[in-house]
Design an enzyme around this catalytic site. Structure first.
Site, mmCIF file in Angstrom:
data_model
loop_
_atom_site.group_PDB
_atom_site.id
_atom_site.type_symbol
_atom_site.label_atom_id
_atom_site.label_comp_id
_atom_site.label_asym_id
_atom_site.label_seq_id
_atom_site.Cartn_x
_atom_site.Cartn_y
_atom_site.Cartn_z
ATOM 1 N N HIS A 176 0.847 -1.202 0.000
ATOM 2 C CA HIS A 176 0.000 0.000 0.000
ATOM 3 C C HIS A 176 0.880 1.249 0.000
ATOM 4 C CE1 HIS A 176 -3.833 2.149 1.620
ATOM 5 N NE2 HIS A 176 -2.956 3.066 1.238
ATOM 6 N N HIS B 148 0.782 17.059 -7.342
ATOM 7 C CA HIS B 148 0.216 16.855 -8.685
ATOM 8 C C HIS B 148 0.527 18.031 -9.613
ATOM 9 C CE1 HIS B 148 -2.804 13.968 -6.616
ATOM 10 N NE2 HIS B 148 -1.709 13.353 -6.990
ATOM 11 N N THR C 250 -1.702 4.224 -8.022
ATOM 12 C CA THR C 250 -1.750 5.611 -8.490
ATOM 13 C C THR C 250 -3.050 5.881 -9.243
ATOM 14 O OG1 THR C 250 -0.424 7.347 -9.526
ATOM 15 C CG2 THR C 250 -0.563 5.247 -10.722
ATOM 16 N N PRO D 31 -4.960 7.468 -12.286
ATOM 17 C CA PRO D 31 -4.856 8.067 -13.620
ATOM 18 C C PRO D 31 -5.619 9.398 -13.654
ATOM 19 C CG PRO D 31 -5.418 5.747 -13.765
ATOM 20 C CD PRO D 31 -5.550 6.127 -12.323
ATOM 21 N N LYS D 32 -4.964 10.427 -14.230
ATOM 22 C CA LYS D 32 -5.543 11.773 -14.152
ATOM 23 C C LYS D 32 -5.766 12.388 -15.521
ATOM 24 C CE LYS D 32 -3.253 12.331 -9.736
ATOM 25 N NZ LYS D 32 -2.581 11.024 -9.760
ATOM 26 N N ASP E 128 -10.260 7.814 -7.587
ATOM 27 C CA ASP E 128 -10.210 8.878 -6.583
ATOM 28 C C ASP E 128 -11.629 9.380 -6.311
ATOM 29 O OD1 ASP E 128 -10.038 11.334 -5.252
ATOM 30 O OD2 ASP E 128 -8.191 11.917 -6.277
ATOM 31 N N GLU F 285 -11.277 5.573 7.475
ATOM 32 C CA GLU F 285 -10.233 6.554 7.811
ATOM 33 C C GLU F 285 -10.786 7.686 8.662
ATOM 34 O OE1 GLU F 285 -7.103 7.442 4.608
ATOM 35 O OE2 GLU F 285 -8.881 6.909 3.475
HETATM 36 P P1 IMP Z 1 -1.307 9.362 -6.756
HETATM 37 O O1 IMP Z 1 -2.590 8.593 -6.921
HETATM 38 O O2 IMP Z 1 -0.105 8.640 -7.261
HETATM 39 O O3 IMP Z 1 -1.431 10.758 -7.338
HETATM 40 O O4 IMP Z 1 -1.037 9.516 -5.184
HETATM 41 C C1 IMP Z 1 -1.631 10.522 -4.372
HETATM 42 C C2 IMP Z 1 -3.107 10.256 -4.182
HETATM 43 O O5 IMP Z 1 -3.288 9.067 -3.401
HETATM 44 C C3 IMP Z 1 -3.844 11.327 -3.384
HETATM 45 O O6 IMP Z 1 -4.247 12.382 -4.210
HETATM 46 C C4 IMP Z 1 -5.021 10.558 -2.818
HETATM 47 O O7 IMP Z 1 -6.059 10.462 -3.744
HETATM 48 C C5 IMP Z 1 -4.452 9.182 -2.592
HETATM 49 N N1 IMP Z 1 -4.030 8.990 -1.187
HETATM 50 C C6 IMP Z 1 -2.797 9.020 -0.679
HETATM 51 N N2 IMP Z 1 -2.819 8.801 0.654
HETATM 52 C C7 IMP Z 1 -4.100 8.605 0.982
HETATM 53 C C8 IMP Z 1 -4.783 8.311 2.213
HETATM 54 O O8 IMP Z 1 -4.202 8.192 3.304
HETATM 55 N N3 IMP Z 1 -6.128 8.185 2.121
HETATM 56 C C9 IMP Z 1 -6.820 8.299 0.969
HETATM 57 N N4 IMP Z 1 -6.212 8.554 -0.191
HETATM 58 C C10 IMP Z 1 -4.877 8.726 -0.183
HETATM 59 ZN ZN ZN Z 2 -3.517 5.091 1.138
#
Ligand code: IMP
Ligand code: ZN
Length: 394
Positions: free
Chosen positions: A75, A121, A153, A155-156, A197, A259
């Site tokens: 994770h 980001h 990750t 995708p954006k 997301d 959470e």
């Molecule tokens: P990415 O998906 O590679 O951009 O990683 C960052 C993203 O992971 C954040 O924008 C969140 O959407 C998600 N994320 C990271 N840590 C947490 C967490 O503790 N709870 C929920 N989402 C998280």
């Molecule tokens: Zn997480």
């Protein structure tokens, strides 16, 4: 310090309680104040020494774990694990250096973290940067002793969802070889989980688009899907169909769960969905009936000690639900969540668990080995990784 506060509360130099306290702790007047200051200094120095000793012991333990090369990370979010120098370099090129330094210095509860992610980001905003960051994250985990890594990750649209997935997979291949490697060479094997997301993917079709990409790129190293993002937005109803489709196509499923408080209905629905793994479960464990459901489900939980403490979801390491789930014999694994955001590493998380819950090196290694049971990769990769862990030297 306490005396000072008390005096303040009772008015300058006033208050029977304050005077009594002062008498007890070295008397009033200039001499008393000096004595109290000396005593406070001695206490602070002793505290710092004991913190230093604790940190040294933790660092030694973490280094030993990294050398042992038996880490399994299930994770970790790519952008949350960005290498700090790289982030600052990307930020400087985009005129965001100040904001980054401020973010680093900031205290962070869970919701503040989502503001920090926006900044990351804004820095990792094109395919080249994303490819580089993904490669570096893999390298950093390998250096920290990981033998197997599942990176997740989101995708954006900003980059284009499909281009995003391609860039991440290229970074994965740069670091670990074709499809993230199979561990047969003793090196790190890594795989990708695509995240939906809750804030960005704010309708069912956006979530489905991510799931379809996960299905399309299964042969190149995508092994699962995840639901993450701010837990105070979005509804599970919106995503169920997408996650069911992912499961039907043989992808692993993981959901960030519990959470924040007051989400009992959602937590119950998550457990009822029977995902392959759940993340965090902080509040699930605090509610008796949810805890009962979770334990009965036997769904493995991805635990992130530093993340939960730094976001103030848990009061401290000793209060973390790691202890409760472990003593109940529930399947758990130790993870970092976001190494940069929370300034941690996998070896550090294992060291903290060892020191807080009194685990031996063998118990630590067993936990790591056990985590491979919950991994989303193919069986042959699991066997390779397990052999690598068994053969690791120290
Ligand atoms: P990415 O998906 O590679 O951009 O990683 C960052 C993203 O992971 C954040 O924008 C969140 O959407 C998600 N994320 C990271 N840590 C947490 C967490 O503790 N709870 C929920 N989402 C998280
Ligand atoms: Zn997480």
């Amino acid at each position: 310090e306490e005396v000072g506060r008390d005096v303040g509360a009772g008015g300058v130099g006033g208050g029977v309680r304050a005077r009594r306290l002062m008498a007890n702790r070295g008397g009033g007047g200039a001499r008393g104040r000096r004595r109290r200051r000396r005593r406070a200094r001695r206490r602070a120095t002793a505290r710092m020494r004991s913190d230093d000793a604790k940190n040294d012991a933790r660092a030694r333990r973490a280094a030993a774990f990294a050398r042992a090369r038996c880490g399994v990370e299930l994770h970790a979010h790519v952008n949350g694990c960005v290498r700090e120098d790289t982030l600052l370099e990307l930020a400087a090129a985009r005129g965001l250096e100040r904001e980054c330094e401020r973010a680093l210095a900031s205290d962070r509860d869970l919701l503040a973290c989502f503001e920090i992610f926006k900044l990351v980001h804004a820095c990792v905003d094109d395919a080249a940067a994303l490819r580089r960051v993904t490669r570096e994250v893999c390298e950093d985990f390998a250096r920290d002793g990981a033998r197997y890594l599942e990176l997740r990750t989101t995708p954006k649209e900003q980059i284009g969802k499909e281009r995003y997935v391609e860039a991440v997979l290229s970074g994965l291949e740069d670091a670990c070889g074709r499809c993230g490697g199979d561990g047969a060479d003793g090196e790190l094997a890594a795989r990708i989980i695509l995240s939906v997301d809750r804030a960005r993917d704010d309708d069912a079709s956006k979530a489905m688009e991510t799931i379809d990409l996960a299905i399309k790129y299964k042969e190149r190293g995508v092994v699962g899907v995840d639901l993450s993002g701010s837990p105070v937005v979005g509804h599970w109803d919106r995503y169920v169909a997408a996650f069911e489709k992912a499961r039907a196509h043989g992808l692993g499923t993981s959901l960030h769960n519990g959470e924040v408080a007051n989400t009992e209905a959602e937590q119950r629905a998550f457990i009822a969905f029977r995902p392959d793994r759940l993340g965090h479960c902080v509040y699930t464990v605090r509610d008796e009936s949810l805890l009962r459901d979770l334990l009965a489900s036997k769904i493995p939980v991805e635990l992130c000690l530093t993340s939960n403490v730094k976001t103030r979801s848990c009061a401290g390491f000793a209060e973390h639900h790691f202890a409760k789930l472990r003593s109940a014999g529930h399947p758990i694994c130790l993870c970092t969540d976001d190494t940069w955001v929370f300034q941690t590493s996998l070896s550090r998380e294992y060291a903290i668990a060892a020191e807080t819950f009194g685990l031996t090196d063998d118990e630590i290694r067993d936990m790591s080995t056990r985590a491979m049971d919950f991994a989303f990769c193919d069986e042959d990769v699991k066997l390779n990784v397990l052999a690598n862990i068994r053969n690791s030297t120290s």
